[in-house]
Design a protein around this motif. Sequence first.
Motif, PDB file in Angstrom:
ATOM      1  N   ILE A  21       1.348  -1.143   0.434  1.00 38.67           N
ATOM      2  CA  ILE A  21      -0.293  -0.167  -0.007  1.00 38.67           C
ATOM      3  C   ILE A  21       0.976   1.296  -0.365  1.00 38.67           C
ATOM      4  CG2 ILE A  21      -2.008   1.418   1.675  1.00 38.67           C
ATOM      5  CD1 ILE A  21      -3.175  -1.052   2.307  1.00 38.67           C
ATOM      6  N   ASP A  22       0.376   1.877  -0.508  1.00 34.66           N
ATOM      7  CA  ASP A  22       1.186   3.815  -0.741  1.00 34.66           C
ATOM      8  C   ASP A  22       0.750   4.429   0.276  1.00 34.66           C
ATOM      9  OD1 ASP A  22       2.423   5.377  -1.572  1.00 34.66           O
ATOM     10  OD2 ASP A  22       1.507   6.518  -3.323  1.00 34.66           O
ATOM     11  N   ARG A  23       1.001   4.268   1.555  1.00 39.17           N
ATOM     12  CA  ARG A  23       1.567   5.346   2.838  1.00 39.17           C
ATOM     13  C   ARG A  23       1.451   6.272   2.266  1.00 39.17           C
ATOM     14  NH1 ARG A  23      -1.626   1.430   5.104  1.00 39.17           N
ATOM     15  NH2 ARG A  23      -0.567  -0.740   5.673  1.00 39.17           N
ATOM     16  N   THR A  24       2.187   6.848   1.177  1.00 44.05           N
ATOM     17  CA  THR A  24       2.215   8.473   1.202  1.00 44.05           C
ATOM     18  C   THR A  24       0.351   8.884   0.610  1.00 44.05           C
ATOM     19  OG1 THR A  24       2.697   8.640  -1.198  1.00 44.05           O
ATOM     20  CG2 THR A  24       4.199   8.409   0.755  1.00 44.05           C
ATOM     21  N   ALA A  25       0.057   8.210   0.186  1.00 39.72           N
ATOM     22  CA  ALA A  25      -1.301   8.499  -0.505  1.00 39.72           C
ATOM     23  C   ALA A  25      -3.069   9.028   1.008  1.00 39.72           C
ATOM     24  CB  ALA A  25      -2.433   7.214  -1.694  1.00 39.72           C
ATOM     25  N   SER A  26      -3.449   9.482   0.356  1.00 41.13           N
ATOM     26  CA  SER A  26      -4.579  10.076   1.105  1.00 41.13           C
ATOM     27  C   SER A  26      -5.230   9.079   1.857  1.00 41.13           C
ATOM     28  CB  SER A  26      -5.801  11.101   0.769  1.00 41.13           C
ATOM     29  OG  SER A  26      -6.249   9.640   0.103  1.00 41.13           O
ATOM     30  N   PRO A  27      -5.873   9.187   2.872  1.00 41.53           N
ATOM     31  CA  PRO A  27      -6.946   7.461   3.410  1.00 41.53           C
ATOM     32  C   PRO A  27      -8.131   7.517   2.742  1.00 41.53           C
ATOM     33  CG  PRO A  27      -5.963   9.686   5.043  1.00 41.53           C
ATOM     34  CD  PRO A  27      -5.986   9.819   4.036  1.00 41.53           C
ATOM     35  N   ASP A  28      -8.680   8.283   1.625  1.00 42.82           N
ATOM     36  CA  ASP A  28      -9.879   7.514   0.884  1.00 42.82           C
ATOM     37  C   ASP A  28      -9.692   7.496  -0.539  1.00 42.82           C
ATOM     38  OD1 ASP A  28     -11.730   9.299   2.644  1.00 42.82           O
ATOM     39  OD2 ASP A  28     -11.767  10.765   1.390  1.00 42.82           O
ATOM     40  N   ALA A  29      -7.975   7.837  -0.681  1.00 38.48           N
ATOM     41  CA  ALA A  29      -7.067   7.520  -1.954  1.00 38.48           C
ATOM     42  C   ALA A  29      -6.615   5.838  -1.657  1.00 38.48           C
ATOM     43  CB  ALA A  29      -6.137   7.545  -2.316  1.00 38.48           C
ATOM     44  N   ILE A  30      -6.253   5.204  -0.163  1.00 32.51           N
ATOM     45  CA  ILE A  30      -5.817   4.029  -0.090  1.00 32.51           C
ATOM     46  C   ILE A  30      -7.250   3.475  -0.039  1.00 32.51           C
ATOM     47  CG2 ILE A  30      -5.079   2.786   2.120  1.00 32.51           C
ATOM     48  CD1 ILE A  30      -3.364   5.006   2.589  1.00 32.51           C
ATOM     49  N   ARG A  31      -8.135   3.986   0.896  1.00 32.96           N
ATOM     50  CA  ARG A  31      -9.600   2.555   0.881  1.00 32.96           C
ATOM     51  C   ARG A  31     -10.104   2.274  -0.859  1.00 32.96           C
ATOM     52  NH1 ARG A  31     -10.123   2.693   6.437  1.00 32.96           N
ATOM     53  NH2 ARG A  31      -9.402   4.276   7.301  1.00 32.96           N
TER      54      ARG A  31
END
Length: 267
Positions: A236-246
């Motif tokens: 998972i790209d942890r630099t992405a926003s929470p909404d983008a991750i989900r």
Amino acid sequence: MRNITAAATTAVETPSPDAAVEVRGICKMYADMEALRSIDLDFPAGKLTTLLGPSGCGKTTLLKIIAGLIPATSGEVRVNGVAVTGPGPERAFVFQDFALMPWATVMRNVAFGLELKGMGKAERQAIARKYIAEVGLSGFEEKYPHELSGGMRQRVGLARAFAVNADVLLLDEPFSAVDEQNRRKFQEDLLRLVDLEKKTFIFVTHSIEEAVYCSDRIVILSRRPGRVAQIIEPEIDRTASPDAIRRDQGYLDTVEEIWQGLKRYVD
């Protein structure tokens, strides 16, 4: 997603040279029940590892054995190379039911572990105040647990665990008692604290989505007696926003794959 071991009741992890916690051959028997069988695991330093599996598979039992709160029937746990024989200052436990002292203020609850160590009042309160702020409770230092919401009480438990500066933090379903909105906020706060504190986290949850969102590694245990069935490292790209991750397809695919593996244990 990196799949470290295939789903199998005999899965064994290759020993890791950077392990903060080593679990070797752990078995746990109660009078009429085998809870855990032959658990071999390494927990890397500075990472968040989640224990996931069906109800009754021994997740919390394993967590409490690592904490030194209950003994294993056989096997050994080592933390920073030292065998665990009971609770120790290098480990801190966050209980599902908060375990706060109802007669003590937020400040006293958070500073209590430091008080037990003999630290002076001014120093321990300064440290406690820092972690009270970190979990978003500034201004509540003199409140009592009954004056706080369930989510706020859980934040006090997290602050208390961080305040003692333990190397390993053990969290037993810390967000299970809060609503979904607060749960998501807590997950984001936890990841921020993982990155900030550089501690080793071992986290128990029943939520597949929570495990995939929060974890560097996910250890899946089989139905009782709990055995290591699979180890997954979500990519998972942890630099992405929470909404983008989900919304990320890799996140969604990992959640679905874990569910497909676990649902055979659901009655």
